[in-house]
Design an enzyme around this catalytic site. Sequence first.
Site, PDB file in Angstrom:
ATOM      1  N   TYR A 126       0.838  -1.204   0.000  1.00 26.61           N
ATOM      2  CA  TYR A 126       0.000   0.000   0.000  1.00 26.61           C
ATOM      3  C   TYR A 126       0.872   1.253   0.000  1.00 26.61           C
ATOM      4  O   TYR A 126       0.598   2.221  -0.723  1.00 26.61           O
ATOM      5  CB  TYR A 126      -0.928   0.003   1.214  1.00 26.61           C
ATOM      6  CG  TYR A 126      -1.707   1.289   1.371  1.00 26.61           C
ATOM      7  CD1 TYR A 126      -2.827   1.541   0.581  1.00 26.61           C
ATOM      8  CD2 TYR A 126      -1.309   2.258   2.288  1.00 26.61           C
ATOM      9  CE1 TYR A 126      -3.533   2.717   0.713  1.00 26.61           C
ATOM     10  CE2 TYR A 126      -2.010   3.448   2.416  1.00 26.61           C
ATOM     11  CZ  TYR A 126      -3.118   3.665   1.629  1.00 26.61           C
ATOM     12  OH  TYR A 126      -3.819   4.850   1.757  1.00 26.61           O
ATOM     13  N   SER A 161      11.560  13.343   1.332  1.00 23.88           N
ATOM     14  CA  SER A 161      11.797  13.077   2.751  1.00 23.88           C
ATOM     15  C   SER A 161      13.278  12.813   3.003  1.00 23.88           C
ATOM     16  O   SER A 161      13.955  12.190   2.180  1.00 23.88           O
ATOM     17  CB  SER A 161      10.980  11.859   3.204  1.00 23.88           C
ATOM     18  OG  SER A 161      11.379  11.430   4.496  1.00 23.88           O
ATOM     19  N   GLU A 163      14.279  10.695   4.915  1.00 20.70           N
ATOM     20  CA  GLU A 163      14.416   9.247   5.052  1.00 20.70           C
ATOM     21  C   GLU A 163      15.025   8.619   3.803  1.00 20.70           C
ATOM     22  O   GLU A 163      15.556   7.517   3.861  1.00 20.70           O
ATOM     23  CB  GLU A 163      13.056   8.613   5.348  1.00 20.70           C
ATOM     24  CG  GLU A 163      12.509   8.882   6.743  1.00 20.70           C
ATOM     25  CD  GLU A 163      13.224   8.078   7.831  1.00 20.70           C
ATOM     26  OE1 GLU A 163      13.801   7.019   7.511  1.00 20.70           O
ATOM     27  OE2 GLU A 163      13.204   8.521   9.001  1.00 20.70           O
ATOM     28  N   TYR A 184       8.805   2.971   2.952  1.00 18.36           N
ATOM     29  CA  TYR A 184       8.421   4.371   2.788  1.00 18.36           C
ATOM     30  C   TYR A 184       9.527   5.156   2.099  1.00 18.36           C
ATOM     31  O   TYR A 184       9.293   5.889   1.130  1.00 18.36           O
ATOM     32  CB  TYR A 184       8.097   4.991   4.149  1.00 18.36           C
ATOM     33  CG  TYR A 184       7.987   6.498   4.125  1.00 18.36           C
ATOM     34  CD1 TYR A 184       6.867   7.120   3.580  1.00 18.36           C
ATOM     35  CD2 TYR A 184       9.002   7.311   4.644  1.00 18.36           C
ATOM     36  CE1 TYR A 184       6.763   8.505   3.546  1.00 18.36           C
ATOM     37  CE2 TYR A 184       8.910   8.683   4.612  1.00 18.36           C
ATOM     38  CZ  TYR A 184       7.786   9.284   4.070  1.00 18.36           C
ATOM     39  OH  TYR A 184       7.699  10.660   4.037  1.00 18.36           O
TER      40      TYR A 184
END
Length: 372
Positions: A126, A161, A163, A184
């Site tokens: 997802y 991001s 990240e 992510y």
Amino acid sequence: MASETDKPRSGSDNGEDSPAPPSPKRKIALVTGITGQDGSYLTEFLLGKGYEVHGLIRRSSNFNTQRINHIYIDPHNTQKALMKLHYADLADASALRRRLDVILPDEVYNLAAQSHVAVSFEIPDYTADVVATGALRLLEAVRSHIAATGRTHIRYYQAGSSEMFGSTPPPQSETTPFHPRSPYAASKCAAHWYTVNYREAYGIFACNGILFNHESPRRGENFVTRKITRAVGRIKIGLQSKLFLGNLHSARDWGFAGDYVEAMWLMLQQEKPDDYVVATEEAHTVEEFLGVAFGYVGLNWQDHVAIDKRYFRPTEVDNLQGDSSKARKVLGWKPKVGFEQLVKMMVDEDLELAKREKILFDAGYMDAQQQP
């Protein structure tokens, strides 16, 4: 029928006033993720700049518009309702194109995402579909809309991001290699390169904003910073005694979300599209955050924090600290809110929230034992 006084007057030789010049057309912005932390602050910022803002929201049986309720005006009030909401989803390409064709935005801000790093390990498919492929769907909708309408002035912002840098040593800048450490982060890397590709392949004015951690009282309660400040408020009031956390030694470059949305806007006001790191250039550990938050209300965090291994990630990111010199030089942007000011701002808000919860508890409308 309109009276004579309602009818517009035209200029003439008998001394009548000339008609007032038409007011300048408002810029129109389309914001995905408008109900999130960044979406709410960006909407406030754009409305302050005189924009008309259209936000895309997902259908839910429960309203999830709490962060923008204070700026919502019923659309029947056409003179004042400059924020409008529409149902759509980054998983639905046809809906995205349809909204672009109807709204005709000048600027598109893609802030929507499944943005919780730890949760992305639980729902990787997802996360990839919304964060990576969702960005691709929106970019393709923008491209095909431009091709069909000739509206080549549209400008696109993609929310990146820190990240994405993952295990790459700090400080991290626009030229630092990505090494994502979560589904992510990997999905954000894909969205970043999709944006670069559409810029280079089709000439779209598309920018990536690589934003380091940015927090606020509107941060989701399952993000570590807000989890801490919510616990501080509840512990201080007596509604909670323990706070369970994972890695306390992770260091992050924490800034205020309200500052960072200005950088998003500035990117789309430049002559040429480009990518920018947005950061405070200071890193602090989770332990430091705990010290400031608990110390602000006269508590010792060691008395209340317990380590739960369930909150450790399969692959940790140890240190993220941005080099935002390019944004400071080119955009003229710099953060206004410092680390301690940010933490105290969040604690103040959550202390007031805990006081309201205490009233409900004392009146028998709330079970305080939901938290240990």
